[in-house]
Enzyme design. Structure first.
Site, PDB file in Angstrom:
ATOM      1  N   HIS A   1       4.725   2.777  19.153  1.00  0.00           N
ATOM      2  CA  HIS A   1       3.690   3.148  18.171  1.00  0.00           C
ATOM      3  C   HIS A   1       3.885   4.602  17.760  1.00  0.00           C
ATOM      4  O   HIS A   1       3.012   5.458  17.948  1.00  0.00           O
ATOM      5  CB  HIS A   1       2.286   2.916  18.739  1.00  0.00           C
ATOM      6  CG  HIS A   1       1.245   2.883  17.666  1.00  0.00           C
ATOM      7  ND1 HIS A   1       0.041   2.237  17.799  1.00  0.00           N
ATOM      8  CD2 HIS A   1       1.225   3.422  16.436  1.00  0.00           C
ATOM      9  CE1 HIS A   1      -0.673   2.389  16.696  1.00  0.00           C
ATOM     10  NE2 HIS A   1       0.013   3.110  15.855  1.00  0.00           N
TER      11      HIS A   1
ATOM     12  N   ILE B   1       5.555  -2.182  11.275  1.00  0.00           N
ATOM     13  CA  ILE B   1       5.034  -0.837  11.563  1.00  0.00           C
ATOM     14  C   ILE B   1       3.559  -0.769  11.203  1.00  0.00           C
ATOM     15  O   ILE B   1       2.992   0.311  11.051  1.00  0.00           O
ATOM     16  CB  ILE B   1       5.792   0.255  10.780  1.00  0.00           C
ATOM     17  CG1 ILE B   1       5.784  -0.052   9.283  1.00  0.00           C
ATOM     18  CG2 ILE B   1       7.186   0.448  11.322  1.00  0.00           C
ATOM     19  CD1 ILE B   1       5.982   1.154   8.433  1.00  0.00           C
TER      20      ILE B   1
ATOM     21  N   ARG C   1       0.168  -3.186  12.276  1.00  0.00           N
ATOM     22  CA  ARG C   1      -0.631  -3.413  13.459  1.00  0.00           C
ATOM     23  C   ARG C   1      -0.158  -4.708  14.092  1.00  0.00           C
ATOM     24  O   ARG C   1       0.228  -5.656  13.398  1.00  0.00           O
ATOM     25  CB  ARG C   1      -2.121  -3.526  13.102  1.00  0.00           C
ATOM     26  CG  ARG C   1      -2.782  -2.183  12.782  1.00  0.00           C
ATOM     27  CD  ARG C   1      -3.032  -1.361  14.037  1.00  0.00           C
ATOM     28  NE  ARG C   1      -3.844  -0.177  13.759  1.00  0.00           N
ATOM     29  CZ  ARG C   1      -3.336   1.005  13.431  1.00  0.00           C
ATOM     30  NH1 ARG C   1      -2.035   1.142  13.271  1.00  0.00           N
ATOM     31  NH2 ARG C   1      -4.131   2.048  13.238  1.00  0.00           N
TER      32      ARG C   1
ATOM     33  N   GLY D   1       0.852  -1.194   0.000  1.00  0.00           N
ATOM     34  CA  GLY D   1       0.000   0.000   0.000  1.00  0.00           C
ATOM     35  C   GLY D   1       0.883   1.238   0.000  1.00  0.00           C
ATOM     36  O   GLY D   1       2.065   1.183  -0.364  1.00  0.00           O
TER      37      GLY D   1
ATOM     38  N   GLU E   1      -0.946  -2.834  23.635  1.00  0.00           N
ATOM     39  CA  GLU E   1      -0.201  -1.572  23.826  1.00  0.00           C
ATOM     40  C   GLU E   1      -1.099  -0.506  24.492  1.00  0.00           C
ATOM     41  O   GLU E   1      -2.324  -0.549  24.304  1.00  0.00           O
ATOM     42  CB  GLU E   1       0.330  -1.062  22.479  1.00  0.00           C
ATOM     43  CG  GLU E   1      -0.749  -0.648  21.504  1.00  0.00           C
ATOM     44  CD  GLU E   1      -0.201  -0.263  20.127  1.00  0.00           C
ATOM     45  OE1 GLU E   1      -0.519   0.845  19.698  1.00  0.00           O
ATOM     46  OE2 GLU E   1       0.522  -1.056  19.522  1.00  0.00           O
TER      47      GLU E   1
HETATM   48  C1  8YV Z   1      -1.989   6.639  15.237  1.00  0.00           C
HETATM   49  C2  8YV Z   1      -1.736   5.015  13.530  1.00  0.00           C
HETATM   50  O1  8YV Z   1      -3.161   7.079  14.684  1.00  0.00           O
HETATM   51  O2  8YV Z   1      -2.044   6.147  11.514  1.00  0.00           O
HETATM   52  C3  8YV Z   1      -2.396   5.198  12.232  1.00  0.00           C
HETATM   53  O3  8YV Z   1      -3.245   4.346  11.911  1.00  0.00           O
HETATM   54  O4  8YV Z   1      -1.725   3.974  14.095  1.00  0.00           O
HETATM   55  C4  8YV Z   1      -1.076   6.131  14.169  1.00  0.00           C
HETATM   56  O5  8YV Z   1      -0.718   7.196  13.298  1.00  0.00           O
HETATM   57  C5  8YV Z   1      -1.246   7.700  15.948  1.00  0.00           C
HETATM   58  O6  8YV Z   1      -0.383   7.014  16.760  1.00  0.00           O
HETATM   59  C6  8YV Z   1      -2.132   8.632  16.692  1.00  0.00           C
HETATM   60  O7  8YV Z   1      -2.584   7.995  17.845  1.00  0.00           O
END
Ligand code: 8YV
Length: 316
Positions: free
Chosen positions: A281, A232, A234, A154, A263
């Site tokens: 994260h 990086i 999930r 992606g 987490e």
């Molecule tokens: C979180 C993320 O949103 O973009 C995503 O899906 O997991 C991260 O960017 C960011 O940690 C804000 O909480």
């Protein structure tokens, strides 16, 4: 005219919370002591939810808001939003793609280089005085010029692959189908086969029901004892128990992880390992990107309430 009521699922930077408070009546769910009672009180008036990629909005939250019109996600991942519930109720969903791609791809490469070259341990070696008293730091392993598998091509996976070309890496990738313009890279759709081919495997997949534990014991076995794993995406994309077993038993050289089951609490097994690099994260965690994410999240809300097209709809 009364301001639209917005349920805020988690803390946001002040540069976002100030304009949100100015434009909407904000209900701060994450600060409520009794969240069920809070939802029962404010839920009926809520027209929008402002959430984060890591927090989302589950079916219970959505059901408690009968007037809900839109969920605006601060993040690119919307896996924590109950999309089926939103589709069933005609609730729009937006996220913040593109603005965070570069930072996430940058951090993936930084994690890879740091893991492969032992940068964190070497920094501690120099800082602690061990260098002076114990001699040179242990040899590590070259990062560049090897085989990199990108599991999920992606936006972020594409950013990772393009960066890896600069390191002289041979690149293979998985995707639903071969990607036009990527003929220089090898298409290997199966995760285990991609891992078998790779020296380092980058997990950049969006998290879906189909990708849960896609990196399982078989994939880890295929990556092998000389292999590196970089995640990086999930945590759900990796069978964390299988990963911990492989790391503890030396069946995987190392892993660099930005996301974890449960987490911000980590499985304590991770903190006992020397062959892992742990990140909180934080792939999108720069001033530049978080400002852009917040602006886009707020612009989506503003567009909705102005009756304008959403800027980055997941569900329009
Ligand atoms: C979180 C993320 O949103 O973009 C995503 O899906 O997991 C991260 O960017 C960011 O940690 C804000 O909480």
């Amino acid at each position: 005219m009364t301001q639209p009521q917005v349920l805020q699922m988690g803390a946001l930077p002040e540069w976002d919370e100030t304009p949100l408070r100015a434009a909407y009546t904000m209900h701060r769910y994450f600060e409520a002591q009794d969240k069920a009672a809070f939802l029962a009180e404010v839920g009926p008036g809520v027209r929008a939810i402002a959430t984060r990629g890591d927090l989302g909005a589950n079916a219970q939250i959505i059901a408690a808001c009968p007037a809900l019109e839109v969920i605006s996600v601060y993040g690119v991942g919307y896996d924590a939003v109950d999309i089926a519930a939103c589709k069933a109720r005609g609730i729009a969903v937006t996220n913040t793609p593109d603005v965070l791609t570069d930072d996430c791809a940058d951090l993936a490469l930084g994690m890879w280089l740091a893991l492969s070259r032992g940068i964190v341990g070497a920094e501690a070696w120099a800082r602690s005085g061990d260098w002076a008293t114990k001699g040179g730091f242990a040899l590590t392993h070259r990062a560049s010029g090897k085989r990199a598998g990108v599991l999920g091509l992606g936006r972020i996976g594409m950013g990772v692959a393009r960066r890896l070309e600069g390191f002289g890496m041979q690149i293979a990738y998985s995707a639903r189908s071969p990607r036009e313009g990527c003929e220089n890279w090898t298409y290997i759709p199966d995760a285990a086969e991609l891992a078998e081919w790779s020296d380092v495997l980058f997990v950049t997949l969006a998290a879906t029901a189909e990708t849960r534990h896609i990196v399982n014991a078989d994939v880890l076995r295929a990556l092998g004892s000389e292999g590196l794993l970089i995640n990086i995406s999930r945590a759900q994309n990796i069978d964390e128990d299988a990963l911990l077993d492989a790391l503890e038993q030396g069946r995987l050289r190392g892993a660099a992880l930005d996301v974890f089951e449960g987490e911000p609490a980590l499985d304590p097994r991770f903190t006992k390992l020397r062959n892992v690099l742990l990140q909180p994260h934080h792939a999108s965690g720069t001033y530049e990107t978080r400002r852009a994410m917040g602006q886009l999240m707020r612009d989506n809300l503003a567009a909705h309430f102005a009756g304008q097209p959403l800027l980055t709809p997941v569900i329009a």
